[in-house]
Each structure stands twice: as C-alpha cells, then as structure tokens.
Design an enzyme around this catalytic site. Sequence first.
Site, PDB file in Angstrom:
ATOM      1  N   ILE A  90       9.300  -1.747  34.496  1.00 51.72           N
ATOM      2  CA  ILE A  90       9.368  -2.463  33.214  1.00 51.72           C
ATOM      3  C   ILE A  90       8.291  -2.332  32.530  1.00 51.72           C
ATOM      4  O   ILE A  90       7.944  -2.094  31.359  1.00 51.72           O
ATOM      5  CB  ILE A  90       9.868  -3.854  33.494  1.00 51.72           C
ATOM      6  CG1 ILE A  90      11.264  -4.177  34.180  1.00 51.72           C
ATOM      7  CG2 ILE A  90       9.727  -4.912  32.122  1.00 51.72           C
ATOM      8  CD1 ILE A  90      11.580  -5.543  34.364  1.00 51.72           C
ATOM      9  N   GLU A  93       7.282   1.126  30.895  1.00 59.08           N
ATOM     10  CA  GLU A  93       7.995   1.390  29.764  1.00 59.08           C
ATOM     11  C   GLU A  93       7.842   0.215  28.568  1.00 59.08           C
ATOM     12  O   GLU A  93       8.064   0.774  27.524  1.00 59.08           O
ATOM     13  CB  GLU A  93       9.529   1.393  30.435  1.00 59.08           C
ATOM     14  CG  GLU A  93      10.001   2.526  31.359  1.00 59.08           C
ATOM     15  CD  GLU A  93       9.279   3.786  30.863  1.00 59.08           C
ATOM     16  OE1 GLU A  93       9.292   4.327  29.724  1.00 59.08           O
ATOM     17  OE2 GLU A  93       9.205   4.515  31.837  1.00 59.08           O
ATOM     18  N   GLU A  94       7.440  -0.677  28.914  1.00 63.87           N
ATOM     19  CA  GLU A  94       7.475  -1.791  27.811  1.00 63.87           C
ATOM     20  C   GLU A  94       5.983  -1.589  27.069  1.00 63.87           C
ATOM     21  O   GLU A  94       5.868  -1.743  25.805  1.00 63.87           O
ATOM     22  CB  GLU A  94       7.513  -3.335  28.445  1.00 63.87           C
ATOM     23  CG  GLU A  94       8.831  -3.828  28.737  1.00 63.87           C
ATOM     24  CD  GLU A  94       9.496  -4.086  27.476  1.00 63.87           C
ATOM     25  OE1 GLU A  94       9.205  -4.044  26.361  1.00 63.87           O
ATOM     26  OE2 GLU A  94      10.597  -4.674  27.780  1.00 63.87           O
ATOM     27  N   SER A  95       4.752  -1.245  27.923  1.00 63.29           N
ATOM     28  CA  SER A  95       3.714  -1.325  27.283  1.00 63.29           C
ATOM     29  C   SER A  95       2.567  -0.490  27.758  1.00 63.29           C
ATOM     30  O   SER A  95       1.482  -0.224  27.423  1.00 63.29           O
ATOM     31  CB  SER A  95       2.986  -2.601  27.821  1.00 63.29           C
ATOM     32  OG  SER A  95       2.655  -2.726  28.877  1.00 63.29           O
ATOM     33  N   TYR A 201      16.617   2.311  26.908  1.00 62.87           N
ATOM     34  CA  TYR A 201      15.632   1.499  27.312  1.00 62.87           C
ATOM     35  C   TYR A 201      16.119   1.297  28.979  1.00 62.87           C
ATOM     36  O   TYR A 201      15.410   1.418  29.933  1.00 62.87           O
ATOM     37  CB  TYR A 201      15.740   0.234  26.862  1.00 62.87           C
ATOM     38  CG  TYR A 201      14.787  -0.999  27.345  1.00 62.87           C
ATOM     39  CD1 TYR A 201      13.407  -1.047  27.329  1.00 62.87           C
ATOM     40  CD2 TYR A 201      15.474  -1.936  28.383  1.00 62.87           C
ATOM     41  CE1 TYR A 201      12.726  -2.154  28.115  1.00 62.87           C
ATOM     42  CE2 TYR A 201      14.747  -2.890  29.078  1.00 62.87           C
ATOM     43  CZ  TYR A 201      13.392  -2.849  28.970  1.00 62.87           C
ATOM     44  OH  TYR A 201      12.618  -3.872  29.416  1.00 62.87           O
TER      45      TYR A 201
END
Length: 238
Positions: A90, A93-95, A201
């Site tokens: 997570i 892929e998020e930040s 996502y």
Amino acid sequence: SKADMLIRLGMPDDAELEIVKMEDEATTQEDFVAVSLMYSKVDDYYNSIRVAQDLGLPQANTLSYPQGYRDIVIPYAKKYGVDEYLVYSIIREESRFQKDARSPANALGLMQLIPPTAKTVARQIGINGFTVEMLSIPRVNIEMGIFYFKQVLDKFQGDVELALASYNAGPGRAADWKVRFYGLDKDEFIEEVPFRETRNYIRRILRSYGAYKAIYGDTAQAAPVSPGTNQGKKYPVN
C-alpha cells in the site's frame, strides 16, 4: 564512497547531492544498483525505486520493493493484525515511501490519508492534539493507515480486494459493489469495478504484494488473511 562517508557522519542531505552525482556518472547496471542502494540508505525510497525498477538484477528487485520504515511497520502490523507485506504494498503504490507525499485529492503522507478520515482515526487510537501536519510523521501516518485499513478489512470480513476498493474509493462505494457483484470470483470482481483508477489500484497493490512475498518469502508478521487463499466463489452464500 563520499556519499557513504557523509551518511556515516549523519549528513543525509549532503549525501543525497553526492548520490545525484553518482547517478549522473553511472553507466552499467551494477552502477545503477549501487546508486539505488545509496538512495535507500538515506531513506529516499522514491528515487531508489525509480532507479532500480527497470534493472533486471536480483538485488534490484529487493531495492524496487523495499521494506521501508520496517521498524515502524512491523510492530503496528502485529498490533492490528494486518499482513506486513500488504502494508509495504500500500505504501509503495500510494506514496512511493515519500513521507510528505500529497495527492490532488489532498491525501497525505506515506499511506495517503485524507484529513477527515485521519481526524476520526486519531480520536479512535487516542492521539491527543492531532493536527493534519502530523500526517507527515512516518510513525503517526503508518499507525493510522494500518489501523484504518484493518477497519475496512474487518468491515468486509477479511476480503482484501474489497478492503482495497474501500481504501481507494471509499467504504460506501465498496459496500455497493459488494452487493452488485455478489458471487463473482476475485478476478471477475476486479474487472467489474466501475472506476478504472480503483481497478488499477487493486491490481497494482496485489502485484506489489505478490512481489514482496516472492522476494522476502512467507515470513510476514501478522498475516491472518492473505490474498488468494479463499479461492473459488468470492462471497459464499451462508
């Protein structure tokens, strides 16, 4: 190297300037692996991943899927019962492990929490005097992100795909999709998600998760649920 020396002296910003020079001068795959490794040593995982992700060497795979902030992720993954590798996936892929990342939708920090959600979570876990600026502190952001992800995981009975849909598009939409696409298996469910961004996502996180497990083995802390274990129909009729 000079960058290594500056890191040992506790001067990561100066080291980063040296690493940029190293990257400019790099010519071979091995040079680029060394550059990626140096970026990871100053916790600049964004650039470490950027340099490593297209290299075909085994060490580059580890650098492309780093266990960033491991000393924070492991205890909170254990505390709240979320698969450690899912947390790294997570964050990746998020930040891309950038602690001050901010999205166009004003999601903040490593696990990209939006301020209203963060304020609710802060109350639930007992962070007094919470301010939005605190979301750039890795320990705060990671604890809050894991706690919130565990909530959505529980809401959807441990169903990772639905929890990820919820994390990305909101719990209301995910609950609606659960009803609309009841009975589909996992791949079919992802295909039916109406938002392309959310479809992509979920796929990206699951791809990262597979890579983390392949690279580091099945040694994740706190893995009560793991994607892909309940094969067959997605929502068995009671």
